[in-house]
Every structure is written in structure tokens, then in C-alpha cells.
Design a protein around this motif. Structure first.
Motif, PDB file in Angstrom:
ATOM      1  N   ASN A 117       0.864  -1.314   0.399  1.00  0.00           N
ATOM      2  CA  ASN A 117       0.131  -0.280  -0.230  1.00  0.00           C
ATOM      3  C   ASN A 117       0.707   1.621   0.013  1.00  0.00           C
ATOM      4  OD1 ASN A 117      -1.847   1.750   0.253  1.00  0.00           O
ATOM      5  ND2 ASN A 117      -2.546   1.067   1.685  1.00  0.00           N
ATOM      6  N   MET A 118       0.796   1.804  -1.519  1.00  0.00           N
ATOM      7  CA  MET A 118       2.299   3.203  -1.284  1.00  0.00           C
ATOM      8  C   MET A 118       1.738   4.326  -0.239  1.00  0.00           C
ATOM      9  SD  MET A 118       2.739   3.119  -5.466  1.00  0.00           S
ATOM     10  CE  MET A 118       2.742   1.448  -6.593  1.00  0.00           C
ATOM     11  N   GLU A 119       1.171   4.343   0.620  1.00  0.00           N
ATOM     12  CA  GLU A 119       0.640   5.050   1.227  1.00  0.00           C
ATOM     13  C   GLU A 119       1.432   5.108   2.495  1.00  0.00           C
ATOM     14  OE1 GLU A 119      -3.580   5.782   3.617  1.00  0.00           O
ATOM     15  OE2 GLU A 119      -3.161   3.622   4.099  1.00  0.00           O
ATOM     16  N   GLU A 120       2.166   3.622   2.975  1.00  0.00           N
ATOM     17  CA  GLU A 120       3.054   3.553   3.727  1.00  0.00           C
ATOM     18  C   GLU A 120       4.683   4.360   3.003  1.00  0.00           C
ATOM     19  OE1 GLU A 120       2.877  -0.562   4.508  1.00  0.00           O
ATOM     20  OE2 GLU A 120       0.509  -0.207   5.036  1.00  0.00           O
ATOM     21  N   TRP A 121       4.543   4.531   1.924  1.00  0.00           N
ATOM     22  CA  TRP A 121       6.188   4.983   2.307  1.00  0.00           C
ATOM     23  C   TRP A 121       5.678   7.020   1.523  1.00  0.00           C
ATOM     24  CZ3 TRP A 121       5.151   0.328   1.194  1.00  0.00           C
ATOM     25  CH2 TRP A 121       5.691  -0.572   1.598  1.00  0.00           C
ATOM     26  N   GLY A 153      -2.836   8.394 -14.538  1.00  0.00           N
ATOM     27  CA  GLY A 153      -3.940   7.653 -13.771  1.00  0.00           C
ATOM     28  C   GLY A 153      -2.953   6.249 -13.798  1.00  0.00           C
ATOM     29  N   ASN A 154      -2.253   6.137 -14.584  1.00  0.00           N
ATOM     30  CA  ASN A 154      -1.758   4.901 -15.412  1.00  0.00           C
ATOM     31  C   ASN A 154      -0.738   4.501 -15.086  1.00  0.00           C
ATOM     32  OD1 ASN A 154      -4.147   3.602 -16.258  1.00  0.00           O
ATOM     33  ND2 ASN A 154      -3.287   4.437 -18.332  1.00  0.00           N
ATOM     34  N   ALA A 155      -0.190   5.625 -14.842  1.00  0.00           N
ATOM     35  CA  ALA A 155       1.583   5.729 -14.047  1.00  0.00           C
ATOM     36  C   ALA A 155       1.564   5.460 -12.657  1.00  0.00           C
ATOM     37  CB  ALA A 155       1.680   7.378 -13.742  1.00  0.00           C
ATOM     38  N   VAL A 156       3.486   4.687 -12.852  1.00  0.00           N
ATOM     39  CA  VAL A 156       3.922   4.457 -11.195  1.00  0.00           C
ATOM     40  C   VAL A 156       3.873   5.586 -10.681  1.00  0.00           C
ATOM     41  CG1 VAL A 156       5.709   3.483 -10.105  1.00  0.00           C
ATOM     42  CG2 VAL A 156       4.561   2.494 -11.967  1.00  0.00           C
ATOM     43  N   PRO A 157       3.236   5.475  -9.153  1.00  0.00           N
ATOM     44  CA  PRO A 157       4.060   6.818  -8.328  1.00  0.00           C
ATOM     45  C   PRO A 157       5.004   7.250  -8.533  1.00  0.00           C
ATOM     46  CG  PRO A 157       2.576   5.354  -7.334  1.00  0.00           C
ATOM     47  CD  PRO A 157       2.954   4.760  -8.577  1.00  0.00           C
ATOM     48  N   PRO A 158       6.436   8.275  -9.093  1.00  0.00           N
ATOM     49  CA  PRO A 158       7.859   8.077  -8.766  1.00  0.00           C
ATOM     50  C   PRO A 158       8.109   8.849  -7.626  1.00  0.00           C
ATOM     51  CG  PRO A 158       6.435  10.805  -9.963  1.00  0.00           C
ATOM     52  CD  PRO A 158       5.782   9.364  -9.962  1.00  0.00           C
TER      53      PRO A 158
END
Length: 550
Positions: free
Chosen positions: A144-148, A304-309
Motif C-alpha cells: 500500500n503506497m500510502e505507507e511510503w 492515472g496509469n503512471a507508477v508514482p515516482p
């Protein structure tokens, strides 16, 4: 460390790796507008290429890291309810593994939707479609990317050969960011990047045009799609500002369940969608990163399709072996990014639909008759020939076995024939009032009103709300039924519709617990469907089937 980026999109992986100090030698993507954005921002060789058919011999040598995000469309549950072509989706994952096997880098990382974790575990086993790559022995995780530090609850499968334990250590001291912080940071005359601390005069900020607020109908559609959806679980409306945002998706129309809608800070009691720049910041792009799309919708898809940098930045540091104590803040690392010199085209925001297609669908549950888990009474406009057939139906069962009661006139008689005379007498007035209300509704023009082909007339939501009110009145009169009487009436209704199969229908215990409300809905639906059928032109009338259909 030298890297290549496969299925690179606008370069979210590439930017994050560059911020960590990794040189991205080349990226590969077949969608040229995304390559243009990648090329102008990340200033590297962004190649238009169909990765499925490219020659392995054309790949660069001396590569230490391979990253990529094969298309997730076929694996996503948002695509046809999870009914995508898994075999086709596996072709891209197979190709990704072929490239990794060909290059044999020190590290590799693949990102995709959470469902892919189970697909990988299954297909990498003996006999699976990816079994020949079992020696790559990927570490497979759902994160879950919110943890980073990303202000977004973006869950993704992360598979590869890198130090995942080190990546996990980074999150221990990272902040939890919220949707509200991002909206607020971009609202002043001087805008401050909520992640990287970059400051800009608002007039210099691109793609931050605030849309007109939702009109009453758009608000109603969004609210219903989120809070009382006919199938999926409820979500809040508007999206809360005091926590991270749910996943930013590639599509975000003004009327959809997926669109993030917030209480508009600019207008009390009004709601709006996010701007493109707010969406990009929630994805972890710096406010100086530019999107070279030809339309508002295309830019939204790119974002929306991107990987969050921001997340890619931490993955890059894990591949480099950066110790947590030595990990630079993103605000320090952003100095490695040089914004593009060119400015992207100005694109108009989407406005409220002045007119919709003639076959625009209406499908909403009747207020007070939505019992969750797909059990509901629903008003819809299923087309019959050249005209829409407005009708009420009852849906029940469970997710893998939904049944439909058509609620024809015979169904109404089946219910009424089991009720005691005192209850029938009490029902006479509300039923007659309901008949008159439907008769007054201009059903012949209602589709035109719904598509905005002409003004005035009955709006479908007005009729829907009336039906909910009359269902409540009928339910109140049915409170006098004993438990045995309501159970008997329900059984008679189901036998009429399903015959000998009635006792084996799914979800019967729930229907029995809700017997009086279900009976109220059946009576309401039977009355309404009869009156609606009389309102349709003769060529539009189609007899609804009596049998229960899946």
C-alpha cells in the motif's frame, strides 16, 4: 547503476529512479503521447516500441536494473468486473520475464495490480504458463503506497529481485499524507509542492484549472454511485480530506463511481472533481512535471496509469542499498530533476454534459429499498425496440448468483391474494395515490429529459424518490402482518415467479428477515410497472418474462 524502464508510460519509474541517482538508459512504450511526456521531462531515450514484438538484441547492454509495469487492464477488477482476458495479460508478463532473463540484471522489479500476485504464484509453479521463469524466483508482495509517503491508498503487486526488507525499513519514519493537505497546498497564490517543497506562483502552475462544481443531477448520480451502488460496497461522498485518497484511476468522468469528488473549497455546499494537477500531486509527481496530452481526458489517463515516482524513488534507493539513516528527503532529491523547457498544450476541462447519447442508461436503486449486497429494488430504462422501457425490478441472491423478479401485474396479484382483508383495506389509499403519481409522470418524455434532449418534464430521479416514498407508506401498512402472514406472502410471491425452484433460490434467509419490506417493494413495483406499460407507445411495450432469470 544503469536501468531500463519497460511499459514506461509517462515515466513514473524513470523519474523516481533518476531522483534516487540511478541512470535510466532507455524506456520503452508504444503510446507515443506518453513517450513525449517521458522524453521531455526525464530527458532520456524514450522509445516508441511494442515490447511484445521488439528484438531482444536491440536492448542495451550493461544494465543493472530492469523495471516495468506491464498493462494491468486484463487483470484489473475494474475491467468488466474482473472478467478481463488473463491469457492475453500474461503475454506481457511473459515478455517482461523474457527480457529479464535475457539481460540478467543485478535487480529487477515489476509493478502491477494486486490480483497479479496470485496470478504469479500460480503460473510460476510447474505446469503454469510462466513456469520456465521459475528460476528467477521473484519475491512477491502486495504493498500500500500510502505507507511510503504517498497521499494515496494505492495497493499494488510488487515482484522482483531486490532488497524488499530494506524498502520496508524506509517506511518506518515516513509521514502519512492526506488528500486535504494536497488540495490545500495547491490552493494559495503561492503554491507549495506537498511532497517536494517546490514553490511556484499559482499563475505558473499548469493543469490546475478548477472545474465548475457538479450540478444537482451530477451530484445525485455521484452520491448514489458511491453510497448506494446497486452491487459494490458503499464509499463516502464526498471523499474525506483528512485521510489519504483512494486510488487515482485513469478514467474520471464527472459522473462515475471512480471519480474522486471533494467538497469544493471555493463554494459552500458544492462539490467538484480534482484538477489534473491535484491528481498528479496525489500520484507523487512534482508540480513542475508537465503532461503533454492533447486533451483533458488523455492527460488524466496518463496520470492515472503512471507508477508514482515517489514510490519508485524509494524502490530505487533499496536497489542501491541506501541505508535508512542515509536516505535523502524527497525535497533534497528533487534537485536532480530539471523541468522541461516546453510547456504542454492548454486543454479544456470537462464540463457538465449539455446533451447525452439517446440511449443513456438510468439504473438506480429505490431509496429505502436497497438492502446491500446487491439486494435491491431498482428503477431502470432497459431499451425495448426503439424506446426505453422504464420499469422496476427486484434483484436478490449473492454476487455469483443474482436473480431478478420482473414484478409484472401477475406478481402483484400473487402478493395481494395472500393478504388479510384488513391489510388490503389499509393499502387501498397508498396504492391509489401511487397509481395517480405514476400516471401524472410524463414517462414518454422522461428519456429525453434524462439525455437533456429537451427541457422540462419528469426527471427520473424525481420519479425514483416518489417511488421510495410510496414504498415507505406501503411498508407502514404492512406492519400489521404477523410473521407467519408475511412469510406466507413472500413464499407465494417467489412460487409465482420461480415455480418449483422457489425453495432453492439464493439468499432466502435474508429475504425472510426483510419480508415486509420486500413485499412493500413488490407491491410498489407491480403497480408502477403496470402504469408505466400503459404510458409507453404501443410499439415499445415488451412483456417482461415471468420466470426468474440470472
Amino acid at each position: 547503476m544503469r536501468a531500463i524502464d519497460l511499459y514506461s508510460g509517462v515515466g513514473g519509474w524513470s523519474l523516481g529512479l533518476a531522483l534516487s541517482g540511478i541512470e535510466v538508459v532507455a524506456s520503452y512504450e508504444r503510446f507515443e503521447p506518453a513517450n513525449e511526456t517521458n522524453r521531455k521531462n526525464n530527458r532520456h531515450h524514450a522509445i516508441k516500441e511494442d515490447i511484445r514484438t521488439m528484438r531482444l538484441e536491440d536492448l542495451p547492454t550493461g544494465i543493472d536494473l530492469v523495471v516495468g509495469s506491464p498493462p494491468c487492464t486484463q487483470f484489473s477488477y475494474a475491467n468488466r468486473g474482473g472478467g478481463g482476458d488473463i491469457a492475453d495479460g500474461l503475454k506481457d508478463i511473459y515478455r517482461f520475464f523474457e527480457i529479464v532473463e535475457h539481460i540478467r540484471p543485478k535487480h529487477w522489479v515489476m509493478e502491477n495490480v494486486p490480483r497479479v500476485a496470485d496470478v504469479l504464484r500460480r503460473e510460476l509453479r510447474a505446469g503454469g504458463q510462466l513456469a520456465k521463469f521459475a528460476d528467477l524466483a521473484p519475491s512477491i508482495h502486495v504493498v500500500n503506497m500510502e505507507e511510503w509517503g504517498l497521499p494515496q491508498r494505492r495497493k499494488r503487486c510488487l515482484a522482483g529481485d531486490f532488497d524488499f526488507t530494506l524498502l520496508e525499513k524506509y517506511r518506518e519514519n515516513l509521514p502519512r499524507r492526506t488528500l486535504g493537505e494536497t488540495v490545500s497546498a495547491l490552493s494559495g497564490e503561492t503554491v507549495s509542492d506537498p511532497v517536494y517543497g517546490i514553490e511556484l506562483a499559482r499563475r505558473l502552475l499548469v493543469d490546475h484549472v478548477v472545474e465548475p462544481v457538479l450540478d444537482a443531477e451530477e451530484e445525485r448520480v455521484n452520491r448514489a454511485a458511491k453510497t448506494t451502488h446497486t452491487v459494490y460496497n458503499a464509499m463516502p461522498f464526498p471523499d474525506p480530506l483528512d485521510r489519504s485518497v483512494r486510488t487515482i484511476t485513469a478514467t474520471c468522468t464527472r459522473v462515475s463511481r471512480e471519480s474522486v469528488v471533494i467538497a469544493a473549497p471555493e463554494a459552500d455546499g458544492a462539490y467538484r472533481r480534482l484538477t489534473l494537477r491535484e491528481r498528479a500531486s496525489l500520484q507523487g509527481f512534482p508540480i513542475t512535471f508537465q503532461f503533454f496530452g492533447s486533451s483533458h481526458g488523455r492527460k488524466a489517463t496518463m496520470i492515472g496509469n503512471a507508477v508514482p515516482p515517489l514510490f519508485a524513488y524509494y524502490v530505487g534507493n533499496a536497489c542501491l542499498g541506501t541505508k535508512p539513516a542515509a536516505l535523502p528527503e524527497p525535497g533534497e532529491a528533487i534537485s536532480r530533476f530539471s523541468p522541461p523547457n516546453a510547456r504542454p498544450p492548454v486543454t479544456k476541462v470537462d464540463l457538465a454534459g449539455k446533451r447525452y447519447p439517446a440511449d443513456r442508461t438510468f439504473r438506480f436503486s429505490v431509496p429505502a429499498l436497497n438492502f446491500k449486497s446487491g439486494v435491491r429494488f431498482e428503477l431502470s430504462n432497459k431499451r425495448a425496440g426503439t424506446c426505453p422501457d422504464w420499469h422496476v425490478a427486484f434483484y436478490f441472491g449473492h454476487s455469483k448468483d443474482i436473480k431478478i423478479l420482473s414484478l409484472g401485474e401477475g406478481c402483484l396479484k400473487a402478493v395481494m391474494s395472500t393478504l388479510p382483508p384488513t391489510i388490503l383495506s389499509q393499502l387501498a389509499n397508498p396504492i391509489e395515490e401511487l397509481r395517480r403519481a405514476v400516471q401524472k409522470a410524463d414517462v414518454k418524455r422522461m428519456q429525453d429529459v434524462w439525455t437533456r434532449a429537451r427541457p422540462g418534464g419528469t426527471r427520473p430521479f424525481d420519479l425514483l424518490d416518489q417511488l421510495g416514498g410510496y414504498a415507505d407508506l406501503i411498508a407502514q401498512e404492512l406492519e400489521g402482518l404477523t410473521e407467519d402472514q408475511s412469510t406466507l406472502a413472500l413464499a407465494h410471491l417467489l412460487r409465482f415467479e420461480a415455480g418449483d425452484n422457489a425453495s432453492s433460490l439464493p439468499g432466502l434467509p435474508k429475504l425472510q428477515r426483510l419480508a415486509r419490506r420486500v413485499l412493500a417493494g413488490a407491491i410498489m413495483g407491480g403497480v408502477v410497472n403496470h402504469e408505466l406499460s400503459l404510458s409507453h407507445p404501443r410499439q415499445c411495450v415488451v412483456d417482461a418474462p415471468r420466470a426468474v432469470a440470472g
